[in-house]
Design a protein around this motif. Structure first.
Motif, PDB file in Angstrom:
ATOM      1  N   LEU A  14     -11.517  -1.131  -7.999  1.00 27.92           N
ATOM      2  CA  LEU A  14     -10.747  -2.088  -8.789  1.00 27.92           C
ATOM      3  C   LEU A  14     -11.600  -2.642  -9.925  1.00 27.92           C
ATOM      4  O   LEU A  14     -12.741  -3.050  -9.698  1.00 27.92           O
ATOM      5  CB  LEU A  14     -10.259  -3.257  -7.934  1.00 27.92           C
ATOM      6  CG  LEU A  14      -9.128  -3.002  -6.934  1.00 27.92           C
ATOM      7  CD1 LEU A  14      -8.828  -4.283  -6.153  1.00 27.92           C
ATOM      8  CD2 LEU A  14      -7.870  -2.515  -7.647  1.00 27.92           C
ATOM      9  N   MET A  33      -6.995  -3.676 -11.937  1.00 29.10           N
ATOM     10  CA  MET A  33      -6.371  -2.358 -11.982  1.00 29.10           C
ATOM     11  C   MET A  33      -7.221  -1.347 -11.227  1.00 29.10           C
ATOM     12  O   MET A  33      -8.456  -1.386 -11.308  1.00 29.10           O
ATOM     13  CB  MET A  33      -6.221  -1.874 -13.433  1.00 29.10           C
ATOM     14  CG  MET A  33      -5.235  -2.635 -14.279  1.00 29.10           C
ATOM     15  SD  MET A  33      -5.053  -1.855 -15.912  1.00 29.10           S
ATOM     16  CE  MET A  33      -3.929  -3.013 -16.701  1.00 29.10           C
ATOM     17  N   ASN A  34      -6.530  -0.453 -10.498  1.00 28.30           N
ATOM     18  CA  ASN A  34      -7.192   0.743 -10.001  1.00 28.30           C
ATOM     19  C   ASN A  34      -6.782   1.897 -10.918  1.00 28.30           C
ATOM     20  O   ASN A  34      -6.095   1.692 -11.920  1.00 28.30           O
ATOM     21  CB  ASN A  34      -6.835   1.010  -8.532  1.00 28.30           C
ATOM     22  CG  ASN A  34      -5.336   1.165  -8.316  1.00 28.30           C
ATOM     23  OD1 ASN A  34      -4.552   1.227  -9.261  1.00 28.30           O
ATOM     24  ND2 ASN A  34      -4.925   1.239  -7.058  1.00 28.30           N
ATOM     25  N   GLU A  36      -4.643   4.254 -10.498  1.00 27.99           N
ATOM     26  CA  GLU A  36      -3.199   4.447 -10.524  1.00 27.99           C
ATOM     27  C   GLU A  36      -2.510   3.409 -11.402  1.00 27.99           C
ATOM     28  O   GLU A  36      -1.585   3.724 -12.158  1.00 27.99           O
ATOM     29  CB  GLU A  36      -2.640   4.375  -9.094  1.00 27.99           C
ATOM     30  CG  GLU A  36      -1.177   4.762  -8.995  1.00 27.99           C
ATOM     31  CD  GLU A  36      -0.647   4.702  -7.570  1.00 27.99           C
ATOM     32  OE1 GLU A  36       0.531   5.059  -7.370  1.00 27.99           O
ATOM     33  OE2 GLU A  36      -1.411   4.308  -6.660  1.00 27.99           O
ATOM     34  N   ALA A  37      -2.967   2.162 -11.315  1.00 26.17           N
ATOM     35  CA  ALA A  37      -2.385   1.095 -12.133  1.00 26.17           C
ATOM     36  C   ALA A  37      -2.647   1.345 -13.614  1.00 26.17           C
ATOM     37  O   ALA A  37      -1.772   1.145 -14.461  1.00 26.17           O
ATOM     38  CB  ALA A  37      -2.942  -0.253 -11.715  1.00 26.17           C
ATOM     39  N   THR A  48       0.478  -2.947 -15.855  1.00 29.92           N
ATOM     40  CA  THR A  48       0.670  -2.830 -14.410  1.00 29.92           C
ATOM     41  C   THR A  48      -0.668  -3.080 -13.714  1.00 29.92           C
ATOM     42  O   THR A  48      -1.681  -2.491 -14.094  1.00 29.92           O
ATOM     43  CB  THR A  48       1.199  -1.445 -14.027  1.00 29.92           C
ATOM     44  OG1 THR A  48       2.505  -1.263 -14.591  1.00 29.92           O
ATOM     45  CG2 THR A  48       1.300  -1.292 -12.510  1.00 29.92           C
ATOM     46  N   PHE A  50      -2.897  -3.745  -9.870  1.00 30.48           N
ATOM     47  CA  PHE A  50      -2.886  -3.535  -8.426  1.00 30.48           C
ATOM     48  C   PHE A  50      -2.979  -4.910  -7.791  1.00 30.48           C
ATOM     49  O   PHE A  50      -3.965  -5.637  -7.978  1.00 30.48           O
ATOM     50  CB  PHE A  50      -4.048  -2.668  -7.959  1.00 30.48           C
ATOM     51  CG  PHE A  50      -4.048  -2.457  -6.467  1.00 30.48           C
ATOM     52  CD1 PHE A  50      -3.241  -1.493  -5.900  1.00 30.48           C
ATOM     53  CD2 PHE A  50      -4.830  -3.252  -5.637  1.00 30.48           C
ATOM     54  CE1 PHE A  50      -3.212  -1.315  -4.527  1.00 30.48           C
ATOM     55  CE2 PHE A  50      -4.812  -3.082  -4.271  1.00 30.48           C
ATOM     56  CZ  PHE A  50      -3.991  -2.097  -3.705  1.00 30.48           C
ATOM     57  N   SER A  51      -1.935  -5.297  -7.057  1.00 28.69           N
ATOM     58  CA  SER A  51      -1.908  -6.608  -6.417  1.00 28.69           C
ATOM     59  C   SER A  51      -2.770  -6.594  -5.159  1.00 28.69           C
ATOM     60  O   SER A  51      -2.509  -5.818  -4.230  1.00 28.69           O
ATOM     61  CB  SER A  51      -0.469  -6.995  -6.057  1.00 28.69           C
ATOM     62  OG  SER A  51      -0.457  -8.169  -5.263  1.00 28.69           O
ATOM     63  N   ARG A  52      -3.785  -7.439  -5.132  1.00 29.42           N
ATOM     64  CA  ARG A  52      -4.680  -7.491  -3.966  1.00 29.42           C
ATOM     65  C   ARG A  52      -4.014  -8.162  -2.780  1.00 29.42           C
ATOM     66  O   ARG A  52      -4.381  -7.913  -1.641  1.00 29.42           O
ATOM     67  CB  ARG A  52      -5.966  -8.226  -4.336  1.00 29.42           C
ATOM     68  CG  ARG A  52      -6.820  -7.474  -5.365  1.00 29.42           C
ATOM     69  CD  ARG A  52      -7.982  -8.316  -5.838  1.00 29.42           C
ATOM     70  NE  ARG A  52      -7.508  -9.517  -6.514  1.00 29.42           N
ATOM     71  CZ  ARG A  52      -8.287 -10.551  -6.847  1.00 29.42           C
ATOM     72  NH1 ARG A  52      -9.572 -10.519  -6.562  1.00 29.42           N
ATOM     73  NH2 ARG A  52      -7.780 -11.605  -7.469  1.00 29.42           N
ATOM     74  N   GLN A  55      -1.082  -5.495  -1.919  1.00 25.85           N
ATOM     75  CA  GLN A  55      -1.642  -4.156  -1.705  1.00 25.85           C
ATOM     76  C   GLN A  55      -0.732  -3.060  -2.244  1.00 25.85           C
ATOM     77  O   GLN A  55      -0.466  -2.052  -1.603  1.00 25.85           O
ATOM     78  CB  GLN A  55      -1.935  -3.934  -0.210  1.00 25.85           C
ATOM     79  CG  GLN A  55      -3.110  -4.733   0.314  1.00 25.85           C
ATOM     80  CD  GLN A  55      -4.430  -4.296  -0.312  1.00 25.85           C
ATOM     81  OE1 GLN A  55      -4.849  -3.142  -0.169  1.00 25.85           O
ATOM     82  NE2 GLN A  55      -5.090  -5.213  -1.008  1.00 25.85           N
ATOM     83  N   ARG A  56      -0.263  -3.281  -3.475  1.00 21.57           N
ATOM     84  CA  ARG A  56       0.581  -2.282  -4.131  1.00 21.57           C
ATOM     85  C   ARG A  56       0.503  -2.494  -5.640  1.00 21.57           C
ATOM     86  O   ARG A  56      -0.002  -3.509  -6.126  1.00 21.57           O
ATOM     87  CB  ARG A  56       2.035  -2.395  -3.670  1.00 21.57           C
ATOM     88  CG  ARG A  56       2.727  -3.695  -4.069  1.00 21.57           C
ATOM     89  CD  ARG A  56       4.224  -3.621  -3.801  1.00 21.57           C
ATOM     90  NE  ARG A  56       4.946  -4.847  -4.113  1.00 21.57           N
ATOM     91  CZ  ARG A  56       5.382  -5.170  -5.337  1.00 21.57           C
ATOM     92  NH1 ARG A  56       5.149  -4.363  -6.371  1.00 21.57           N
ATOM     93  NH2 ARG A  56       6.047  -6.297  -5.534  1.00 21.57           N
ATOM     94  N   LEU A  57       1.052  -1.507  -6.375  1.00 18.33           N
ATOM     95  CA  LEU A  57       1.135  -1.675  -7.820  1.00 18.33           C
ATOM     96  C   LEU A  57       2.160  -2.749  -8.162  1.00 18.33           C
ATOM     97  O   LEU A  57       3.184  -2.897  -7.491  1.00 18.33           O
ATOM     98  CB  LEU A  57       1.542  -0.363  -8.491  1.00 18.33           C
ATOM     99  CG  LEU A  57       0.566   0.807  -8.393  1.00 18.33           C
ATOM    100  CD1 LEU A  57       1.044   1.953  -9.276  1.00 18.33           C
ATOM    101  CD2 LEU A  57      -0.846   0.401  -8.784  1.00 18.33           C
TER     102      LEU A  57
END
Length: 202
Positions: A14, A33-34, A36-37, A48, A50-52, A55-57
């Motif tokens: 992240l 962001m990771n 994927e985000a 977009t 990544f919600s910590r 645990q999802r975009l």
């Protein structure tokens, strides 16, 4: 933007993403962001994260409609932090504030710097379709004349009460003044220095 070299492994997958208004330069919020985000952000042009907690975009604005449209993204010198310049569609914070730091994001004066860059580009890379380039082609006398004409026109409009006409002439004067500065190879910051010095000596 697609050639961003980011070291996700350095920070456990992240990276922090600082979100900044492209027109005002006000910092709006911080997210993470990771890969994927980031990929989705680049694909959709909407920020977009990544919600910590979830645990999802999470696309900013997916429930409120206050999306943040990406203008451009840069990476810091250590390749582990993103600076995302955006155009926000509405308030950013869930509290209803303009930013997550409680600051106002109303001023648009930083757009002048963006306009200055466009004017500089039109001088250095002229095209037949550009009005700005045509002014540079006509030379300093024509540019100075246009500034004088616009100054007279705004004085005339100032005597009336038509806001739209006055604002139009104000925009014309400011634009042609910036063109004149560029033609003279002077920076607006140099004018600011004069004002700052005068303020200090008051």
């Amino acid at each position: 933007m697609n050639n961003l070299n980011i070291d996700f492994e350095k920070v456990n997958g992240l990276v922090p993403a600082i979100i900044q208004d492209v027109d005002t330069n006000v910092v709006l919020m911080l997210g993470y962001m990771n890969q994927e985000a980031l990929d989705k952000t680049l694909e959709t042009k909407q920020v977009t994260f990544f919600s910590r907690t979830k645990q999802r975009l999470w696309t900013k604005g997916e429930t409120s409609g206050n999306f943040m449209l990406v203008d451009h993204i840069t990476v810091d010198c250590d390749n582990d932090t993103l600076l995302v310049k955006v155009k926000p569609l509405g308030h950013v914070c869930h509290t209803g504030e303009d930013t997550c730091f409680g600051e106002s994001n109303k001023s648009k004066t930083m757009f002048i710097d963006h306009l200055r860059e466009i004017i500089k580009d039109r001088k250095n890379n002229p095209s037949d379709q550009s009005y700005t380039a045509s002014l540079f082609a006509k030379g300093i006398n024509k540019i100075a004349q246009k500034v004088g004409e616009e100054a007279v026109e705004i004085v005339i409009e100032a005597k009336d009460d038509n806001k739209d006409l006055f604002m139009g002439e104000a925009a014309d004067l400011l634009y042609h003044y910036l063109v004149l500065l560029e033609a003279k190879k002077y920076e607006l910051d140099e004018v600011m220095d004069v004002l700052i010095d005068r303020h200090k000596n008051k």
